[in-house]
Design a protein around this motif. Structure first.
Motif, mmCIF file in Angstrom:
data_model
loop_
_atom_site.group_PDB
_atom_site.id
_atom_site.type_symbol
_atom_site.label_atom_id
_atom_site.label_comp_id
_atom_site.label_asym_id
_atom_site.label_seq_id
_atom_site.Cartn_x
_atom_site.Cartn_y
_atom_site.Cartn_z
ATOM 1 N N GLN A 16 0.994 -1.076 0.092
ATOM 2 C CA GLN A 16 -0.019 0.011 0.206
ATOM 3 C C GLN A 16 0.778 1.091 -0.140
ATOM 4 O O GLN A 16 0.548 2.130 -0.658
ATOM 5 C CB GLN A 16 -1.000 -0.010 1.307
ATOM 6 N N LEU A 17 1.934 1.208 0.725
ATOM 7 C CA LEU A 17 2.765 2.446 0.836
ATOM 8 C C LEU A 17 3.493 2.658 -0.496
ATOM 9 O O LEU A 17 3.682 3.848 -1.061
ATOM 10 C CB LEU A 17 3.653 2.259 2.032
ATOM 11 N N ALA A 18 4.190 1.653 -1.102
ATOM 12 C CA ALA A 18 4.800 1.559 -2.415
ATOM 13 C C ALA A 18 3.874 2.107 -3.672
ATOM 14 O O ALA A 18 4.328 2.749 -4.576
ATOM 15 C CB ALA A 18 5.155 0.471 -2.703
ATOM 16 N N GLY A 19 2.480 1.977 -3.293
ATOM 17 C CA GLY A 19 1.542 2.319 -4.229
ATOM 18 C C GLY A 19 1.011 3.645 -4.289
ATOM 19 O O GLY A 19 0.274 4.156 -4.928
ATOM 20 N N VAL A 20 1.611 4.598 -3.320
ATOM 21 C CA VAL A 20 1.087 5.971 -3.112
ATOM 22 C C VAL A 20 1.604 6.633 -4.250
ATOM 23 O O VAL A 20 2.848 6.561 -4.549
ATOM 24 C CB VAL A 20 1.520 6.344 -1.771
ATOM 25 N N ALA A 21 0.499 7.482 -4.745
ATOM 26 C CA ALA A 21 0.861 8.314 -5.994
ATOM 27 C C ALA A 21 1.559 9.623 -5.360
ATOM 28 O O ALA A 21 1.581 10.177 -4.480
ATOM 29 C CB ALA A 21 -0.363 8.487 -6.820
ATOM 30 N N ALA A 22 2.363 10.311 -6.397
ATOM 31 C CA ALA A 22 3.120 11.405 -5.989
ATOM 32 C C ALA A 22 1.738 12.547 -5.517
ATOM 33 O O ALA A 22 0.878 12.646 -6.459
ATOM 34 C CB ALA A 22 3.490 11.923 -7.375
ATOM 35 N N GLY A 23 2.112 13.084 -4.602
ATOM 36 C CA GLY A 23 1.200 14.135 -4.024
ATOM 37 C C GLY A 23 0.047 13.596 -3.157
ATOM 38 O O GLY A 23 -0.522 14.520 -2.260
ATOM 39 N N GLU A 24 -0.075 12.376 -3.358
ATOM 40 C CA GLU A 24 -1.240 11.815 -2.556
ATOM 41 C C GLU A 24 -0.859 11.679 -0.973
ATOM 42 O O GLU A 24 0.322 11.284 -0.524
ATOM 43 C CB GLU A 24 -1.287 10.157 -2.980
ATOM 44 N N GLU A 25 -1.705 11.687 -0.257
ATOM 45 C CA GLU A 25 -1.668 11.796 1.256
ATOM 46 C C GLU A 25 -1.972 10.761 1.965
ATOM 47 O O GLU A 25 -2.951 9.840 1.558
ATOM 48 C CB GLU A 25 -2.065 12.909 2.075
ATOM 49 N N VAL A 26 -1.255 9.979 2.952
ATOM 50 C CA VAL A 26 -1.471 8.836 3.683
ATOM 51 C C VAL A 26 -1.391 9.138 5.019
ATOM 52 O O VAL A 26 -0.756 10.032 5.626
ATOM 53 C CB VAL A 26 -0.189 7.932 3.398
ATOM 54 N N LEU A 27 -2.496 9.008 6.000
ATOM 55 C CA LEU A 27 -2.740 9.282 7.341
ATOM 56 C C LEU A 27 -2.313 7.952 8.011
ATOM 57 O O LEU A 27 -2.822 6.910 7.759
ATOM 58 C CB LEU A 27 -4.216 9.609 7.639
ATOM 59 N N LEU A 28 -1.549 8.116 9.126
ATOM 60 C CA LEU A 28 -1.266 6.973 10.036
ATOM 61 C C LEU A 28 -1.922 7.108 11.395
ATOM 62 O O LEU A 28 -1.973 8.367 11.881
ATOM 63 C CB LEU A 28 0.203 7.006 10.437
ATOM 64 N N VAL A 29 -3.224 6.415 11.586
ATOM 65 C CA VAL A 29 -4.055 6.752 12.566
ATOM 66 C C VAL A 29 -4.007 5.570 13.629
ATOM 67 O O VAL A 29 -3.826 4.500 13.177
ATOM 68 C CB VAL A 29 -5.596 6.768 11.958
ATOM 69 N N ARG A 30 -4.051 5.941 14.894
ATOM 70 C CA ARG A 30 -3.910 5.055 16.031
ATOM 71 C C ARG A 30 -5.072 5.533 17.071
ATOM 72 O O ARG A 30 -5.294 6.646 17.608
ATOM 73 C CB ARG A 30 -2.510 5.078 16.865
ATOM 74 N N VAL A 39 3.027 12.138 2.633
ATOM 75 C CA VAL A 39 2.972 12.756 1.326
ATOM 76 C C VAL A 39 3.830 11.953 0.287
ATOM 77 O O VAL A 39 5.075 11.908 0.231
ATOM 78 C CB VAL A 39 3.105 14.277 1.202
ATOM 79 N N GLY A 40 3.056 11.493 -0.880
ATOM 80 C CA GLY A 40 3.877 10.526 -1.705
ATOM 81 C C GLY A 40 4.835 11.588 -2.736
ATOM 82 O O GLY A 40 4.362 12.735 -2.783
ATOM 83 N N ALA A 41 5.860 11.275 -2.867
ATOM 84 C CA ALA A 41 6.878 11.898 -3.705
ATOM 85 C C ALA A 41 7.209 11.452 -5.017
ATOM 86 O O ALA A 41 6.918 10.309 -5.228
ATOM 87 C CB ALA A 41 8.226 12.331 -2.914
ATOM 88 N N GLU A 42 7.490 12.402 -5.872
ATOM 89 C CA GLU A 42 7.785 12.082 -7.186
ATOM 90 C C GLU A 42 9.099 11.124 -7.279
ATOM 91 O O GLU A 42 10.057 11.557 -6.639
ATOM 92 C CB GLU A 42 8.079 12.741 -8.273
ATOM 93 N N THR A 43 9.400 9.834 -7.919
ATOM 94 C CA THR A 43 10.683 9.175 -7.950
ATOM 95 C C THR A 43 11.291 9.898 -9.253
ATOM 96 O O THR A 43 10.933 9.513 -10.336
ATOM 97 C CB THR A 43 10.425 7.609 -8.067
ATOM 98 N N PRO A 44 12.444 10.311 -9.003
ATOM 99 C CA PRO A 44 13.055 10.850 -10.471
ATOM 100 C C PRO A 44 13.657 9.859 -11.334
ATOM 101 O O PRO A 44 13.958 8.767 -10.771
ATOM 102 C CB PRO A 44 14.413 11.655 -9.783
#
Length: 73
Positions: A16-30, A39-44
């Motif tokens: 799931q983390l590897a599939g995050v698109a550039a600019g997409e946000e992921v929230l870690l919730v507990r 925030v997903g970054a662009e891979t150069p």
């Protein structure tokens, strides 16, 4: 900066983390509380010149390997 190796995570989470698109946000919730926001970054992309140099170098290595095998047999 904290670094988390995807190989150390459970496979489903790593995927799931590897599939995050550039600019997409992921929230870690507990417990309903946001612990972190990623925030997903662009891979150069690798420069084409480097890729061509790698291909040429690999060709040289394979040619050397082939000549060594031919010399032995």
């Amino acid at each position: 900066m904290t670094r988390i190796d995807l190989d150390d995570l459970p496979p489903r989470v790593a995927q799931q983390l590897a599939g995050v698109a550039a600019g997409e946000e992921v929230l870690l919730v507990r417990g309903g509380v946001v612990e972190a926001r990623l925030v997903g970054a662009e891979t150069p992309a690798a420069p084409a010149e480097e890729a061509e140099g790698d291909v040429e170098r690999m060709g040289e290595v394979m040619e050397h390997f082939r000549s060594m095998i031919e010399d032995d047999f």
